[in-house]
Design a protein around this motif. Sequence first.
Motif, mmCIF file in Angstrom:
data_model
loop_
_atom_site.group_PDB
_atom_site.id
_atom_site.type_symbol
_atom_site.label_atom_id
_atom_site.label_comp_id
_atom_site.label_asym_id
_atom_site.label_seq_id
_atom_site.Cartn_x
_atom_site.Cartn_y
_atom_site.Cartn_z
ATOM 1 N N ASP A 165 38.694 -88.843 -32.983
ATOM 2 C CA ASP A 165 38.428 -88.252 -31.666
ATOM 3 C C ASP A 165 39.537 -87.292 -31.253
ATOM 4 O OD1 ASP A 165 37.042 -88.076 -29.056
ATOM 5 O OD2 ASP A 165 38.828 -89.106 -28.329
ATOM 6 N N ILE A 166 40.787 -87.702 -31.430
ATOM 7 C CA ILE A 166 41.923 -86.850 -31.045
ATOM 8 C C ILE A 166 41.968 -85.594 -31.901
ATOM 9 C CG2 ILE A 166 44.437 -86.711 -30.939
ATOM 10 C CD1 ILE A 166 43.281 -88.382 -28.732
ATOM 11 N N ALA A 167 41.722 -85.728 -33.211
ATOM 12 C CA ALA A 167 41.728 -84.563 -34.095
ATOM 13 C C ALA A 167 40.647 -83.570 -33.685
ATOM 14 C CB ALA A 167 41.536 -84.997 -35.545
ATOM 15 N N GLY A 168 39.491 -84.092 -33.292
ATOM 16 C CA GLY A 168 38.424 -83.218 -32.813
ATOM 17 C C GLY A 168 38.832 -82.473 -31.545
ATOM 18 N N GLN A 169 39.534 -83.157 -30.629
ATOM 19 C CA GLN A 169 40.002 -82.499 -29.403
ATOM 20 C C GLN A 169 40.996 -81.388 -29.729
ATOM 21 O OE1 GLN A 169 41.128 -84.993 -25.987
ATOM 22 N NE2 GLN A 169 40.236 -86.758 -27.050
#
Length: 390
Positions: A165-169
């Motif tokens: 999720d963080i990498a996508g953000q």
Amino acid sequence: MEFELWWLLALPITFGLGWLASRLDLRQWRRESELKRDAPLSYFRGLNFLLSEQQDKAIDAFIEAVTADPNTVDLHFALGNLFRRRGEYERAVRVHQNLLARGDLPSAERQRAQIALAQDFFKAGLLDRAESVYTALATSPYQSEALAALLQIHERTKEWPRAIDIAGQLERLGAGSYGRQIAHYWCEVAMQCQQSHDLTGALDALDKAVRVHPQAVRPWQLRAGIAQQQGDAAQALEHLRHIAQIQPDFTALAALDMARLFRETGQAQAGRDWLLAKLQDYPAIDLLDAVLQLEADASERYHLALTYLQTHKSLLAARRVLDQTSTALSPEPARLALAQALDGALKNRQRYRCAACGFEARNYTWHCPACQGWETYPPRRTEELQLLAV
């Protein structure tokens, strides 16, 4: 007459009060001037010590400057950074917490103190505290820095869904491409599912890894492992052969498993020819080993190893030639001495080396334990890479 008398008394009283007030103002002004004069002197003295790499004296000078002028915010940050660099994380935390306790601290400086405090916690290994501070900063001007730090924290704690999720953000913020990393995160999820005997969940995670990064090798390697676990050697072989199509250089990593699967599926000769063709296009010692395993004729194995040595003059190739040398050509004592000499020379040359930081590992790994980079190891050992660089 009475009015004029009081008027005459008022004049000296007023004059006295004025003189007293001026003396008090003068004393206060002198005190403030001394503080303003002393603080810069201590500050510049601290900078001088810092540039001279005398951190102990620099810290003493900065403490003196902060004591002289507690309102100097930049001095607090300088002092906190020095403590962190020296590994004195408790003192760094105390400096930044003292800043945050001030009610008059502007919003921008408060966020700056929060990011510094989060760095203190992270360096000290207090990941839960660091995570809470970074999470609070995820919508601040420090958003990119906070998210990048949260990504590292989730990697260390193996919270792969959160890392995804963080990498996508970060990717949506324009911080770069994270497709390769996200693919590895899904592979880690697949391995967790496999350990809990959830093969359906593992295969689903691997499908997501391939979708996010079609050139990823690791998902196909893991798919092959699941196929073997299910007793489908032919399917496992197809998964490994797919690696040669998407990234031929990585064929060497799967070569020995492929040799075994070729033999299990009754394709030893065809597998030997296929691997030999790959060896000629993408030379690697693991591919040579796979070919030698599938070659039934001893003299042909010797010829193959010798041919490889002639074109790729390495100690690894010489060791393979020695392994295939018959006792008629080389007596056992001589072969044993040569083998020991080669093994000694190869002791530190059979490792894999991270292309990002140079850290060496005995076995190939997808994640560098030193720099935390993903897929930073070339699929060849250090001696082979040195030979290719010549």
